[in-house]
Write an enzyme that holds these catalytic residues in place. Structure first.
Site, short mmCIF file in Angstrom:
data_model
loop_
_atom_site.label_atom_id
_atom_site.label_comp_id
_atom_site.label_asym_id
_atom_site.label_seq_id
_atom_site.Cartn_x
_atom_site.Cartn_y
_atom_site.Cartn_z
N PRO A 11 35.88 42.95 34.99
CA PRO A 11 37.30 42.98 34.77
C PRO A 11 37.60 42.50 33.12
O PRO A 11 36.64 41.62 32.76
CB PRO A 11 38.02 42.17 35.65
CG PRO A 11 36.59 41.31 36.23
CD PRO A 11 35.49 42.28 36.08
N ASN A 12 38.34 43.26 32.62
CA ASN A 12 39.15 42.90 31.06
C ASN A 12 38.12 43.12 30.34
O ASN A 12 38.41 43.28 29.05
CB ASN A 12 39.35 41.52 31.03
CG ASN A 12 40.52 41.15 31.97
OD1 ASN A 12 41.57 41.66 31.87
ND2 ASN A 12 40.35 39.97 32.85
N ARG A 19 41.45 41.79 21.57
CA ARG A 19 41.84 40.56 21.41
C ARG A 19 40.63 39.40 21.34
O ARG A 19 39.52 39.83 21.86
CB ARG A 19 42.94 39.97 22.72
CG ARG A 19 43.89 40.61 22.59
CD ARG A 19 44.97 40.34 23.75
NE ARG A 19 45.65 41.55 24.18
CZ ARG A 19 46.04 41.54 25.51
NH1 ARG A 19 45.62 40.79 26.40
NH2 ARG A 19 46.65 42.82 25.70
N TYR A 24 34.68 37.31 21.44
CA TYR A 24 34.04 38.63 21.87
C TYR A 24 33.66 39.66 20.77
O TYR A 24 33.02 40.86 21.28
CB TYR A 24 34.95 39.43 22.99
CG TYR A 24 34.88 38.42 24.31
CD1 TYR A 24 33.92 37.97 25.03
CD2 TYR A 24 36.20 38.02 24.72
CE1 TYR A 24 34.32 37.13 26.08
CE2 TYR A 24 36.58 37.14 25.90
CZ TYR A 24 35.33 36.82 26.47
OH TYR A 24 35.46 35.78 27.45
N ASN A 79 27.51 43.33 33.39
CA ASN A 79 28.29 42.09 32.90
C ASN A 79 29.59 42.17 33.88
O ASN A 79 30.42 42.86 33.73
CB ASN A 79 28.83 42.34 31.42
CG ASN A 79 29.62 41.02 30.89
OD1 ASN A 79 30.01 40.27 31.88
ND2 ASN A 79 29.91 41.03 29.39
N ALA A 82 34.67 37.93 34.77
CA ALA A 82 34.84 36.65 35.48
C ALA A 82 34.41 36.69 36.84
O ALA A 82 34.31 35.69 37.54
CB ALA A 82 36.48 36.47 35.48
N GLU A 103 21.34 40.69 33.95
CA GLU A 103 22.97 40.34 33.74
C GLU A 103 22.98 39.77 32.18
O GLU A 103 22.18 39.31 31.64
CB GLU A 103 23.00 38.76 34.63
CG GLU A 103 24.40 38.20 34.35
CD GLU A 103 24.46 36.99 35.24
OE1 GLU A 103 23.42 36.42 35.82
OE2 GLU A 103 25.31 36.49 35.22
N HIS A 105 25.89 38.85 29.20
CA HIS A 105 27.14 37.91 29.01
C HIS A 105 27.40 38.17 27.50
O HIS A 105 26.41 37.76 26.82
CB HIS A 105 27.53 36.69 29.48
CG HIS A 105 27.44 36.69 30.93
ND1 HIS A 105 28.73 36.78 31.62
CD2 HIS A 105 26.72 36.36 31.67
CE1 HIS A 105 28.37 36.75 32.83
NE2 HIS A 105 27.10 36.49 32.99
N ARG A 112 30.86 26.99 26.96
CA ARG A 112 32.40 27.32 27.17
C ARG A 112 32.59 26.58 28.38
O ARG A 112 32.15 25.31 28.76
CB ARG A 112 32.51 28.92 27.48
CG ARG A 112 32.13 29.70 26.35
CD ARG A 112 32.50 31.21 26.38
NE ARG A 112 33.95 31.43 26.36
CZ ARG A 112 34.59 32.45 26.86
NH1 ARG A 112 33.52 33.58 27.36
NH2 ARG A 112 35.72 32.62 27.05
O1 CA2 Z 1 30.75 36.36 27.85
C1 CA2 Z 1 31.10 37.47 28.69
O2 CA2 Z 1 30.54 38.60 28.38
C2 CA2 Z 1 31.95 37.17 29.80
O3 CA2 Z 1 31.48 38.00 31.00
C3 CA2 Z 1 33.29 37.88 29.61
C4 CA2 Z 1 34.39 37.62 30.51
C5 CA2 Z 1 34.27 35.97 31.03
O4 CA2 Z 1 35.23 35.72 32.17
C6 CA2 Z 1 33.15 35.47 31.30
O5 CA2 Z 1 33.07 34.06 31.71
C7 CA2 Z 1 32.01 35.70 30.34
C8 CA2 Z 1 35.69 37.91 30.15
C9 CA2 Z 1 35.83 39.14 29.48
C10 CA2 Z 1 37.24 39.56 28.84
O6 CA2 Z 1 37.10 40.18 27.68
C11 CA2 Z 1 38.10 40.24 26.79
C12 CA2 Z 1 37.92 40.86 25.72
C13 CA2 Z 1 39.08 40.88 24.79
C14 CA2 Z 1 40.10 40.47 25.18
C15 CA2 Z 1 40.32 39.71 26.51
C16 CA2 Z 1 39.31 39.61 27.27
#
Ligand code: CA2
Length: 149
Positions: A11-12, A19, A24, A79, A82, A103, A105, A112
């Site tokens: 997700p996301n 953003r 990221y 990946n 969340a 896996e 990230h 974090r």
């Molecule tokens: O660091 C990572 O790759 C995560 O898996 C990314 C997840 C986060 O919930 C994990 O704790 C770590 C979130 C991905 C959301 O990505 C976004 C990218 C741009 C704007 C908003 C969210």
């Protein structure tokens, strides 16, 4: 037949590049997938890159990766976003798949919030790469291709 590596994003991650660039980076998911495809071509493997915001869809894809059938894969890079920190369903699916799981990230989850420090997925993974940004997928792909021989 080239070995097939299923690359799953949760997700996301479709929002990458739009953003939170300080966390990221600036690359979009399309940029990341293009780099994965380029590395896959160098390694002589097939990368099947997918993203879903749905836990159930990720579980279904993992189930299909076990085979038999056209979606069968030789390894999974994931990946789970969340869902990594919440999903026993994805853990169970990965265990049932009986495939090597890598896996990834983008961020260093240990730098974090504490709720990101635990990943259910890690218990099913042969390796975990975090904090290296999009390069993490390429390292995982290299390891998966080598192991798949
Ligand atoms: O660091 C990572 O790759 C995560 O898996 C990314 C997840 C986060 O919930 C994990 O704790 C770590 C979130 C991905 C959301 O990505 C976004 C990218 C741009 C704007 C908003 C969210």
């Amino acid at each position: 037949m080239p070995k097939k590596i299923l690359v799953l994003n949760g997700p996301n991650l479709n929002m990458l590049g739009s953003r939170e660039p300080s966390v990221y980076g600036h690359k979009t998911l399309a940029d990341v997938n293009a780099a994965i495809q380029a590395r896959a071509a160098e390694l002589g493997v097939e990368a099947d890159c997918r993203q879903s915001n749905s836990e159930g869809e990720l579980v279904t894809w993992i189930q299909q990766a076990r085979g038999p059938g056209p979606e069968a894969a030789d390894a999974i890079i994931i990946n789970a976003g969340a869902y990594s920190h919440t999903s026993v369903a994805i853990l169970d699916a990965l265990r049932a798949a009986e495939l090597p799981v890598y896996e990834v990230h983008l961020s260093n989850i240990y730098q974090r919030e504490s709720f990101r420090h635990h990943s259910y997925i890690s218990a099913a993974a042969v390796a975990v790469i975090c904090g290296l940004g999009p390069d993490g997928y390429l390292y995982a792909l290299t390891a998966a291709a080598k192991a798949a021989g």
